[in-house]
Design a protein around this motif. Structure first.
Motif, PDB file in Angstrom:
ATOM      1  N   ASP A  36       0.808  -1.224   0.000  1.00 16.27           N
ATOM      2  CA  ASP A  36       0.000   0.000   0.000  1.00 16.27           C
ATOM      3  C   ASP A  36       0.841   1.274   0.000  1.00 16.27           C
ATOM      4  OD1 ASP A  36      -2.368  -1.482   0.107  1.00 16.27           O
ATOM      5  OD2 ASP A  36      -2.237  -1.653   2.289  1.00 16.27           O
ATOM      6  N   MET A  37       2.148   1.110   0.022  1.00 12.11           N
ATOM      7  CA  MET A  37       3.031   2.275   0.087  1.00 12.11           C
ATOM      8  C   MET A  37       3.264   2.885  -1.286  1.00 12.11           C
ATOM      9  SD  MET A  37       5.949   0.912   2.727  1.00 12.11           S
ATOM     10  CE  MET A  37       6.969   2.339   2.369  1.00 12.11           C
ATOM     11  N   THR A  38       3.460   4.184  -1.288  1.00 16.98           N
ATOM     12  CA  THR A  38       3.940   4.885  -2.483  1.00 16.98           C
ATOM     13  C   THR A  38       5.295   5.480  -2.147  1.00 16.98           C
ATOM     14  OG1 THR A  38       2.820   6.934  -1.843  1.00 16.98           O
ATOM     15  CG2 THR A  38       1.625   5.444  -3.308  1.00 16.98           C
ATOM     16  N   LEU A  39       6.150   5.567  -3.139  1.00 16.24           N
ATOM     17  CA  LEU A  39       7.479   6.124  -2.959  1.00 16.24           C
ATOM     18  C   LEU A  39       7.524   7.542  -3.525  1.00 16.24           C
ATOM     19  CD1 LEU A  39       9.695   3.042  -3.885  1.00 16.24           C
ATOM     20  CD2 LEU A  39       8.761   3.704  -1.656  1.00 16.24           C
ATOM     21  N   VAL A  40       8.333   8.373  -2.915  1.00 18.04           N
ATOM     22  CA  VAL A  40       8.455   9.766  -3.346  1.00 18.04           C
ATOM     23  C   VAL A  40       9.536   9.858  -4.421  1.00 18.04           C
ATOM     24  CG1 VAL A  40       8.950  12.137  -2.634  1.00 18.04           C
ATOM     25  CG2 VAL A  40       7.802  10.558  -1.039  1.00 18.04           C
ATOM     26  N   PRO A  41       9.198  10.206  -5.660  1.00 18.05           N
ATOM     27  CA  PRO A  41      10.240  10.335  -6.684  1.00 18.05           C
ATOM     28  C   PRO A  41      11.274  11.385  -6.291  1.00 18.05           C
ATOM     29  CG  PRO A  41       8.057  10.331  -7.682  1.00 18.05           C
ATOM     30  CD  PRO A  41       7.847  10.466  -6.196  1.00 18.05           C
ATOM     31  N   HIS A  42      12.512  11.123  -6.588  1.00 20.38           N
ATOM     32  CA  HIS A  42      13.550  12.131  -6.368  1.00 20.38           C
ATOM     33  C   HIS A  42      13.261  13.325  -7.280  1.00 20.38           C
ATOM     34  CE1 HIS A  42      17.525  14.014  -6.199  1.00 20.38           C
ATOM     35  NE2 HIS A  42      17.681  13.346  -5.065  1.00 20.38           N
ATOM     36  N   PRO A  43      13.478  14.559  -6.805  1.00 22.95           N
ATOM     37  CA  PRO A  43      13.172  15.738  -7.636  1.00 22.95           C
ATOM     38  C   PRO A  43      13.851  15.735  -9.001  1.00 22.95           C
ATOM     39  CG  PRO A  43      13.618  16.398  -5.378  1.00 22.95           C
ATOM     40  CD  PRO A  43      13.956  14.943  -5.463  1.00 22.95           C
ATOM     41  N   SER A  44      14.982  15.050  -9.092  1.00 20.97           N
ATOM     42  CA  SER A  44      15.716  15.036 -10.356  1.00 20.97           C
ATOM     43  C   SER A  44      15.296  13.909 -11.296  1.00 20.97           C
ATOM     44  CB  SER A  44      17.222  14.900 -10.082  1.00 20.97           C
ATOM     45  OG  SER A  44      17.522  13.626  -9.532  1.00 20.97           O
ATOM     46  N   ALA A  45      14.508  12.952 -10.807  1.00 25.58           N
ATOM     47  CA  ALA A  45      14.217  11.743 -11.583  1.00 25.58           C
ATOM     48  C   ALA A  45      13.284  12.030 -12.754  1.00 25.58           C
ATOM     49  CB  ALA A  45      13.621  10.671 -10.676  1.00 25.58           C
ATOM     50  N   ARG A  46      13.690  11.597 -13.925  1.00 26.49           N
ATOM     51  CA  ARG A  46      12.884  11.701 -15.134  1.00 26.49           C
ATOM     52  C   ARG A  46      12.977  10.387 -15.882  1.00 26.49           C
ATOM     53  NH1 ARG A  46      12.474  15.722 -12.606  1.00 26.49           N
ATOM     54  NH2 ARG A  46      12.316  17.900 -13.282  1.00 26.49           N
ATOM     55  N   LEU A  47      11.884   9.971 -16.480  1.00 21.82           N
ATOM     56  CA  LEU A  47      11.856   8.717 -17.232  1.00 21.82           C
ATOM     57  C   LEU A  47      11.518   9.020 -18.687  1.00 21.82           C
ATOM     58  CD1 LEU A  47      12.265   5.802 -16.135  1.00 21.82           C
ATOM     59  CD2 LEU A  47       9.794   5.501 -16.321  1.00 21.82           C
ATOM     60  N   VAL A  48      12.296   8.465 -19.596  1.00 16.46           N
ATOM     61  CA  VAL A  48      12.046   8.605 -21.035  1.00 16.46           C
ATOM     62  C   VAL A  48      11.840   7.208 -21.598  1.00 16.46           C
ATOM     63  CG1 VAL A  48      12.957   9.372 -23.261  1.00 16.46           C
ATOM     64  CG2 VAL A  48      13.448  10.699 -21.189  1.00 16.46           C
ATOM     65  N   ARG A  49      10.643   6.938 -22.096  1.00 11.66           N
ATOM     66  CA  ARG A  49      10.336   5.643 -22.686  1.00 11.66           C
ATOM     67  C   ARG A  49      10.255   5.805 -24.196  1.00 11.66           C
ATOM     68  NH1 ARG A  49       5.784   2.777 -18.919  1.00 11.66           N
ATOM     69  NH2 ARG A  49       6.528   1.003 -20.142  1.00 11.66           N
ATOM     70  N   SER A  50      10.957   4.943 -24.908  1.00 10.44           N
ATOM     71  CA  SER A  50      11.076   5.112 -26.354  1.00 10.44           C
ATOM     72  C   SER A  50      10.987   3.774 -27.071  1.00 10.44           C
ATOM     73  CB  SER A  50      12.410   5.793 -26.691  1.00 10.44           C
ATOM     74  OG  SER A  50      12.584   5.913 -28.092  1.00 10.44           O
ATOM     75  N   ASP A  51      10.541   3.802 -28.321  1.00  7.68           N
ATOM     76  CA  ASP A  51      10.552   2.624 -29.172  1.00  7.68           C
ATOM     77  C   ASP A  51      11.928   2.376 -29.764  1.00  7.68           C
ATOM     78  OD1 ASP A  51       7.825   2.163 -28.773  1.00  7.68           O
ATOM     79  OD2 ASP A  51       7.257   3.435 -30.475  1.00  7.68           O
ATOM     80  N   PHE A  52      12.873   3.235 -29.427  1.00 10.52           N
ATOM     81  CA  PHE A  52      14.211   3.156 -30.009  1.00 10.52           C
ATOM     82  C   PHE A  52      15.271   3.106 -28.901  1.00 10.52           C
ATOM     83  CE2 PHE A  52      11.346   5.572 -32.722  1.00 10.52           C
ATOM     84  CZ  PHE A  52      11.404   4.846 -33.903  1.00 10.52           C
ATOM     85  N   PRO A  53      16.489   2.673 -29.215  1.00 13.71           N
ATOM     86  CA  PRO A  53      17.550   2.577 -28.198  1.00 13.71           C
ATOM     87  C   PRO A  53      18.185   3.933 -27.894  1.00 13.71           C
ATOM     88  CG  PRO A  53      18.414   1.867 -30.308  1.00 13.71           C
ATOM     89  CD  PRO A  53      16.944   2.133 -30.531  1.00 13.71           C
ATOM     90  N   VAL A  54      17.358   4.859 -27.416  1.00 10.62           N
ATOM     91  CA  VAL A  54      17.823   6.243 -27.298  1.00 10.62           C
ATOM     92  C   VAL A  54      18.853   6.424 -26.189  1.00 10.62           C
ATOM     93  CG1 VAL A  54      15.801   7.293 -28.360  1.00 10.62           C
ATOM     94  CG2 VAL A  54      15.762   6.768 -25.917  1.00 10.62           C
ATOM     95  N   GLY A  55      18.760   5.611 -25.135  1.00 15.37           N
ATOM     96  CA  GLY A  55      19.779   5.694 -24.091  1.00 15.37           C
ATOM     97  C   GLY A  55      21.124   5.251 -24.618  1.00 15.37           C
TER      98      GLY A  55
END
Length: 260
Positions: free
Chosen positions: A148-167
């Protein structure tokens, strides 16, 4: 009719970013004569400043398309996107979306997501400092309440989801020599600055749905269900510990009566 200060400022700003527009009312030389050629020099300096700022913020994007193409794309962006802040480091937040709609770049479908990584990198660099959550702090929570817990995202955290190997593409362009991207497949990328440096991590494919859910504020239990549905080989423990180890979450900010 005399223009007010706000109207004059708006007209001046619009004229700066539209080279085909008329000279703003009231702009004259010391002799009182209108001089469009002098204003054109000033206008060009503004464009140079904005396109240079974009080049500095999106160096891999620039490297992928070349300086001349990037300059044209950046100039087209600047024509319709005035800075919304006096802090030039924020200029270009909408640039990845602009690239996605920029027809001359359509042959590089991965380019917008590479730009999104670079935009996320800048945001992470300037994000607020916050101590990252560690496994010991999570382990201190009652196990029966974990789902039932939620975690607090770090202020710097960003997620990029792509159909390509962009990382992988981004990483391949970090040295003088461009490395080869061997596996051409979808990637989910976490950009985070848990310590002193911004890090760009390609997450395991099976952890992508889990990471996305947690960073959106979904409970651990719900995020796990989503992850198992997306990837039957999902491993809850290793995924959670892995994300915590990368600094994706902040220390808990307890609310009275709730879990620490």
């Amino acid at each position: 009719m005399t223009m007010g200060l706000t109207e004059s400022q708006d007209a001046f700003a619009a004229a700066l970013l539209h080279p085909d527009g008329p000279l703003p009312h009231g702009i004259t030389t010391a002799r009182g004569a209108a001089d469009s050629s002098r204003f054109a020099v000033y206008r060009n300096n503004v464009y140079v400043g904005l396109t240079t700022a974009l080049g500095q913020r999106f160096p891999v994007t620039k490297r992928l398309v070349g300086s001349d193409f990037f300059a044209g794309m950046a100039r087209a962006y600047a024509a319709d996107h005035k800075p919304a802040s006096p802090l030039i480091m924020h200029y270009g937040d909408e640039f990845p979306d602009f690239i996605a709609a920029f027809l001359p770049a359509a042959s590089l479908p991965y380019l917008p997501d590479v730009a999104r990584i670079e935009a996320a990198w800048t945001r992470a660099y300037h994000a607020a400092d916050r101590l990252p959550l560690d496994v010991a702090q999570l382990a201190a929570a009652p196990s029966e309440r974990l789902g039932d817990m939620t975690l607090v995202p770090h202020p710097s955290a960003r997620l990029v989801r792509s159909d390509f190997p962009v990382g992988s593409i981004w990483s391949a362009h970090q040295g003088e020599t461009v490395a080869t991207v061997a596996d051409w497949q979808a990637e989910t990328v976490l950009v985070v600055r848990a310590a002193m440096h911004v890090e760009v991590h390609v997450l395991p494919a099976r952890d992508a749905a889990f990471a996305g859910s947690l960073l959106e504020g979904v409970t651990l239990g719900e995020a796990a269900q989503t992850a198992f549905a997306a990837a039957p080989d999902f491993d809850f423990g290793s995924a959670l510990i892995g994300l915590i180890g990368l600094g994706a979450f902040s220390v808990f900010e307890p609310v009275e009566g709730e879990l620490p």
